[in-house]
Design a protein around this motif. Structure first.
Motif, PDB file in Angstrom:
ATOM      1  N   PHE A  50       0.823  -1.208   0.000  1.00 38.02           N
ATOM      2  CA  PHE A  50       0.000   0.000   0.000  1.00 38.02           C
ATOM      3  C   PHE A  50       0.861   1.264   0.000  1.00 38.02           C
ATOM      4  CE2 PHE A  50      -4.397  -1.356   1.835  1.00 38.02           C
ATOM      5  CZ  PHE A  50      -4.546  -2.231   0.770  1.00 38.02           C
ATOM      6  N   SER A  51       0.526   2.160  -0.907  1.00 43.46           N
ATOM      7  CA  SER A  51       1.158   3.477  -1.009  1.00 43.46           C
ATOM      8  C   SER A  51       0.230   4.342  -1.857  1.00 43.46           C
ATOM      9  CB  SER A  51       2.537   3.383  -1.674  1.00 43.46           C
ATOM     10  OG  SER A  51       2.393   2.942  -3.032  1.00 43.46           O
ATOM     11  N   TYR A  52       0.572   5.602  -1.965  1.00 44.16           N
ATOM     12  CA  TYR A  52      -0.231   6.455  -2.839  1.00 44.16           C
ATOM     13  C   TYR A  52      -0.181   5.932  -4.267  1.00 44.16           C
ATOM     14  CZ  TYR A  52      -1.579  10.346  -5.817  1.00 44.16           C
ATOM     15  OH  TYR A  52      -2.175  11.105  -6.784  1.00 44.16           O
ATOM     16  N   SER A 106      -2.474   3.562  -9.311  1.00 43.82           N
ATOM     17  CA  SER A 106      -2.424   2.532 -10.363  1.00 43.82           C
ATOM     18  C   SER A 106      -3.648   1.634 -10.334  1.00 43.82           C
ATOM     19  CB  SER A 106      -1.164   1.674 -10.205  1.00 43.82           C
ATOM     20  OG  SER A 106      -0.001   2.455 -10.315  1.00 43.82           O
ATOM     21  N   LEU A 107      -4.110   1.282  -9.124  1.00 42.89           N
ATOM     22  CA  LEU A 107      -5.252   0.396  -8.988  1.00 42.89           C
ATOM     23  C   LEU A 107      -6.488   0.970  -9.667  1.00 42.89           C
ATOM     24  CD1 LEU A 107      -6.482  -2.161  -7.686  1.00 42.89           C
ATOM     25  CD2 LEU A 107      -6.922  -0.776  -5.638  1.00 42.89           C
ATOM     26  N   TYR A 108      -6.732   2.253  -9.458  1.00 45.96           N
ATOM     27  CA  TYR A 108      -7.922   2.856 -10.054  1.00 45.96           C
ATOM     28  C   TYR A 108      -7.709   3.223 -11.519  1.00 45.96           C
ATOM     29  CZ  TYR A 108     -10.476   2.976  -5.665  1.00 45.96           C
ATOM     30  OH  TYR A 108     -11.152   2.608  -4.524  1.00 45.96           O
ATOM     31  N   HIS A 152      -8.435   0.359 -13.946  1.00 45.98           N
ATOM     32  CA  HIS A 152      -9.836  -0.006 -14.141  1.00 45.98           C
ATOM     33  C   HIS A 152     -10.579   1.277 -14.509  1.00 45.98           C
ATOM     34  CE1 HIS A 152      -8.224  -3.172 -11.469  1.00 45.98           C
ATOM     35  NE2 HIS A 152      -9.015  -3.973 -12.158  1.00 45.98           N
ATOM     36  N   SER A 153     -10.783   1.455 -15.787  1.00 40.52           N
ATOM     37  CA  SER A 153     -11.223   2.745 -16.308  1.00 40.52           C
ATOM     38  C   SER A 153     -12.540   3.245 -15.701  1.00 40.52           C
ATOM     39  CB  SER A 153     -11.361   2.664 -17.837  1.00 40.52           C
ATOM     40  OG  SER A 153     -12.274   1.617 -18.182  1.00 40.52           O
ATOM     41  N   SER A 154     -13.450   2.344 -15.376  1.00 40.92           N
ATOM     42  CA  SER A 154     -14.753   2.781 -14.863  1.00 40.92           C
ATOM     43  C   SER A 154     -14.800   2.848 -13.336  1.00 40.92           C
ATOM     44  CB  SER A 154     -15.854   1.833 -15.350  1.00 40.92           C
ATOM     45  OG  SER A 154     -15.623   0.513 -14.861  1.00 40.92           O
ATOM     46  N   ALA A 155     -13.724   2.446 -12.663  1.00 39.58           N
ATOM     47  CA  ALA A 155     -13.745   2.370 -11.202  1.00 39.58           C
ATOM     48  C   ALA A 155     -13.929   3.745 -10.556  1.00 39.58           C
ATOM     49  CB  ALA A 155     -12.472   1.710 -10.691  1.00 39.58           C
ATOM     50  N   VAL A 156     -13.283   4.752 -11.108  1.00 37.53           N
ATOM     51  CA  VAL A 156     -13.395   6.096 -10.546  1.00 37.53           C
ATOM     52  C   VAL A 156     -14.828   6.602 -10.683  1.00 37.53           C
ATOM     53  CG1 VAL A 156     -12.632   8.485 -10.735  1.00 37.53           C
ATOM     54  CG2 VAL A 156     -10.978   6.619 -10.976  1.00 37.53           C
ATOM     55  N   ARG A 157     -15.404   6.406 -11.868  1.00 38.13           N
ATOM     56  CA  ARG A 157     -16.786   6.860 -12.083  1.00 38.13           C
ATOM     57  C   ARG A 157     -17.747   6.133 -11.138  1.00 38.13           C
ATOM     58  NH1 ARG A 157     -20.689   4.503 -14.500  1.00 38.13           N
ATOM     59  NH2 ARG A 157     -19.313   2.992 -15.522  1.00 38.13           N
ATOM     60  N   VAL A 158     -17.587   4.825 -10.991  1.00 41.27           N
ATOM     61  CA  VAL A 158     -18.454   4.047 -10.102  1.00 41.27           C
ATOM     62  C   VAL A 158     -18.358   4.568  -8.672  1.00 41.27           C
ATOM     63  CG1 VAL A 158     -18.791   1.781  -9.046  1.00 41.27           C
ATOM     64  CG2 VAL A 158     -18.438   1.968 -11.518  1.00 41.27           C
ATOM     65  N   ASN A 159     -17.154   4.847  -8.209  1.00 45.71           N
ATOM     66  CA  ASN A 159     -16.982   5.324  -6.841  1.00 45.71           C
ATOM     67  C   ASN A 159     -17.551   6.715  -6.641  1.00 45.71           C
ATOM     68  OD1 ASN A 159     -15.156   3.645  -4.785  1.00 45.71           O
ATOM     69  ND2 ASN A 159     -14.569   3.103  -6.866  1.00 45.71           N
ATOM     70  N   GLU A 160     -17.365   7.578  -7.614  1.00 48.39           N
ATOM     71  CA  GLU A 160     -17.865   8.945  -7.451  1.00 48.39           C
ATOM     72  C   GLU A 160     -19.380   9.008  -7.556  1.00 48.39           C
ATOM     73  OE1 GLU A 160     -15.693  11.503 -10.070  1.00 48.39           O
ATOM     74  OE2 GLU A 160     -13.914  11.484  -8.785  1.00 48.39           O
ATOM     75  N   THR A 181     -12.594  14.968  -4.478  1.00 47.74           N
ATOM     76  CA  THR A 181     -13.083  13.795  -5.207  1.00 47.74           C
ATOM     77  C   THR A 181     -11.942  12.809  -5.404  1.00 47.74           C
ATOM     78  OG1 THR A 181     -12.574  14.685  -7.410  1.00 47.74           O
ATOM     79  CG2 THR A 181     -14.743  15.225  -6.467  1.00 47.74           C
ATOM     80  N   LEU A 182     -12.302  11.600  -5.776  1.00 45.17           N
ATOM     81  CA  LEU A 182     -11.280  10.602  -6.080  1.00 45.17           C
ATOM     82  C   LEU A 182     -10.445  11.033  -7.283  1.00 45.17           C
ATOM     83  CD1 LEU A 182     -10.168   7.861  -5.194  1.00 45.17           C
ATOM     84  CD2 LEU A 182     -11.850   6.764  -6.705  1.00 45.17           C
ATOM     85  N   THR A 183     -11.083  11.704  -8.217  1.00 43.25           N
ATOM     86  CA  THR A 183     -10.344  12.229  -9.377  1.00 43.25           C
ATOM     87  C   THR A 183      -9.275  13.220  -8.936  1.00 43.25           C
ATOM     88  OG1 THR A 183     -12.266  11.947 -10.839  1.00 43.25           O
ATOM     89  CG2 THR A 183     -10.572  13.504 -11.540  1.00 43.25           C
ATOM     90  N   ASP A 184      -9.618  14.108  -7.994  1.00 40.83           N
ATOM     91  CA  ASP A 184      -8.638  15.056  -7.458  1.00 40.83           C
ATOM     92  C   ASP A 184      -7.475  14.323  -6.810  1.00 40.83           C
ATOM     93  OD1 ASP A 184     -10.266  17.130  -8.256  1.00 40.83           O
ATOM     94  OD2 ASP A 184     -11.118  17.468  -6.262  1.00 40.83           O
ATOM     95  N   LEU A 185      -7.783  13.280  -6.054  1.00 43.15           N
ATOM     96  CA  LEU A 185      -6.738  12.532  -5.354  1.00 43.15           C
ATOM     97  C   LEU A 185      -5.756  11.911  -6.340  1.00 43.15           C
ATOM     98  CD1 LEU A 185      -5.576  11.259  -2.740  1.00 43.15           C
ATOM     99  CD2 LEU A 185      -7.146   9.338  -3.130  1.00 43.15           C
ATOM    100  N   LEU A 186      -6.265  11.285  -7.384  1.00 38.27           N
ATOM    101  CA  LEU A 186      -5.401  10.595  -8.337  1.00 38.27           C
ATOM    102  C   LEU A 186      -4.620  11.569  -9.221  1.00 38.27           C
ATOM    103  CD1 LEU A 186      -7.868   7.765  -9.440  1.00 38.27           C
ATOM    104  CD2 LEU A 186      -6.164   7.734  -7.608  1.00 38.27           C
ATOM    105  N   ALA A 187      -5.100  12.815  -9.309  1.00 39.57           N
ATOM    106  CA  ALA A 187      -4.425  13.814 -10.149  1.00 39.57           C
ATOM    107  C   ALA A 187      -3.481  14.702  -9.341  1.00 39.57           C
ATOM    108  CB  ALA A 187      -5.465  14.670 -10.861  1.00 39.57           C
ATOM    109  N   MET A 188      -3.261  14.390  -8.086  1.00 39.80           N
ATOM    110  CA  MET A 188      -2.420  15.229  -7.239  1.00 39.80           C
ATOM    111  C   MET A 188      -0.974  15.232  -7.733  1.00 39.80           C
ATOM    112  SD  MET A 188      -2.346  15.262  -3.051  1.00 39.80           S
ATOM    113  CE  MET A 188      -2.577  13.520  -3.053  1.00 39.80           C
ATOM    114  N   PRO A 189      -0.294  16.382  -7.688  1.00 40.80           N
ATOM    115  CA  PRO A 189       1.126  16.430  -8.078  1.00 40.80           C
ATOM    116  C   PRO A 189       1.962  15.474  -7.219  1.00 40.80           C
ATOM    117  CG  PRO A 189       0.217  18.643  -7.869  1.00 40.80           C
ATOM    118  CD  PRO A 189      -0.825  17.716  -7.332  1.00 40.80           C
ATOM    119  N   ASP A 190       3.001  14.922  -7.817  1.00 40.75           N
ATOM    120  CA  ASP A 190       3.814  13.913  -7.136  1.00 40.75           C
ATOM    121  C   ASP A 190       4.447  14.436  -5.855  1.00 40.75           C
ATOM    122  OD1 ASP A 190       3.192  12.021  -8.991  1.00 40.75           O
ATOM    123  OD2 ASP A 190       5.033  12.263 -10.178  1.00 40.75           O
TER     124      ASP A 190
END
Length: 370
Positions: free
Chosen positions: A191-193, A198-200, A203-211, A225-234
């Protein structure tokens, strides 16, 4: 004051003036004729008040003392039974909610009656859930069971049997910290950021399903949103440089992601699972050092367990107001890698704090009370 001076109650004087023959004749000439009414027995309140006033003066009270006594009785009456207050509250609360719905909501939809009807048919709740409504309508906590023999120290064990846990903790609402019980889970190495990104993304539809179907909590940061989380700068995601602190939590509703997550952990062996528990959602909480979740109480169906996978975090629990005379004022427990905490978050106010160092990541779910 001369002895022959008589104090006249003001309303009595006004009554005498109103009784003047000319005034009566004038009023009767202007008053339209009415059907005769049956005479009723009346009481001359002015005369009675005047008599009370005179008696008070004869008893040695001054006019100001009489006035003070009168005000004290009118404005500060003796306390009555509290039943009336409860009845008023029972009427006011639903009325306030209805006013909120039909004024505030109607204003939001431009007071269009047809649109309002559509809204009332489509919405699941007339009034959105808030901390206030949750507190108003929650059931009372079972204080004796929760805090019997609890003491001022957060209960902590190295291991526990299912029988012991179900009897003394799950069914009572007492919190518990079990140290090291998750230390062999694969999640501690994976587990890490980057793992969740990578997990989401795989799976292309996983983010939409969760939101669309799940919840996302943002605690004092701009990641909503989950989209914001996955798009966060490194640099911010990995807590590098002069990053902006962040802390979030979310539940997973995607079946493919669920299967992947459950290869990384096992449900604690002392927790009893039912058929319904197979549908329990996984909850993840992640973020940088500093305040985590603000103090709150949940409104969920079951108690929760949570495992610390990366970093360390301190939980602070406070009892419900109705339990303050029975329970300790505050309980604290610090979780480290491999520890599992179990809390009935419906019955304990709780907050968290992330300790400095590496990122904090936890995973958890719900369990049955019996």
């Amino acid at each position: 004051m001369p002895k022959d001076t008589k104090l006249v109650y003001p309303r009595a004087a006004a009554a005498k003036e109103a009784d003047h023959p000319r005034r009566r004749e004038h009023e009767q000439s202007e008053r339209p004729e009415r059907e005769p009414v049956r005479p009723v027995q009346t009481v001359d309140l002015d005369a009675e008040l005047q008599q009370i006033y005179d008696d008070a003066l004869l008893a040695g009270l001054s006019p100001s003392e009489v006035q003070s006594a009168f005000k004290a009785e009118i404005y500060f009456p003796k306390k009555r039974r509290p039943v009336g207050k409860w009845l008023v509250s029972a009427a006011v609360v639903p009325l306030a909610m209805l006013l909120y719905v039909f004024f505030y909501r109607a204003e939001m939809i431009d007071t269009n009656v047809a649109a309002l009807e559509d809204y009332l048919q489509d919405t699941q709740c007339l009034v959105e859930q808030s901390a206030l409504t949750m507190e108003m309508f929650r059931p009372l906590a079972k204080c004796e069971a929760m805090c019997k023999d609890l003491g001022d120290t957060f209960p902590r064990v190295d291991n526990i049997t299912r029988e012991d846990f179900m009897k003394n903790y799950a069914g009572t609402g007492k919190p518990l910290l079990v140290t090291g019980v998750a230390s062999q889970w694969p999640a501690l190495k994976t587990f890490s950021y980057n793992y969740f990104r990578s997990l989401y993304q795989n799976h292309s539809s996983a983010v939409r399903v969760n939101e669309e179907e799940c919840q996302f909590f943002s605690y004092g940061c701009n990641i909503t949103t989950l989209t914001d989380l996955l798009a966060m700068p490194d640099d911010r995601a990995h807590l590098e440089g002069d990053f902006v602190p962040w802390y979030i939590g979310w539940s997973n509703c995607d079946e493919r992601v669920k299967r992947k997550l459950r290869t990384q952990y096992t449900v604690p062996h002392f927790v009893k699972l039912t058929k319904d528990d197979a549908e329990n959602l996984d909850w993840m909480f992640m973020g940088s050092s500093g305040p985590g979740a603000f103090i709150h109480v949940d409104s969920v169906e079951k108690p929760s367990w949570q495992a610390q996978i990366v970093g360390s975090k301190t939980w602070t629990l406070y009892p419900m107001p109705e339990c303050e005379s029975v329970c300790p004022g505050k309980l604290e427990a610090t979780m480290r890698k491999g520890d599992i905490i179990l809390v009935d978050t419906n019955n304990w106010y709780h907050s968290t704090f992330i300790h400095p160092g590496e990122i904090s990541i936890t995973i958890g779910s719900e369990y049955s009370r019996e």
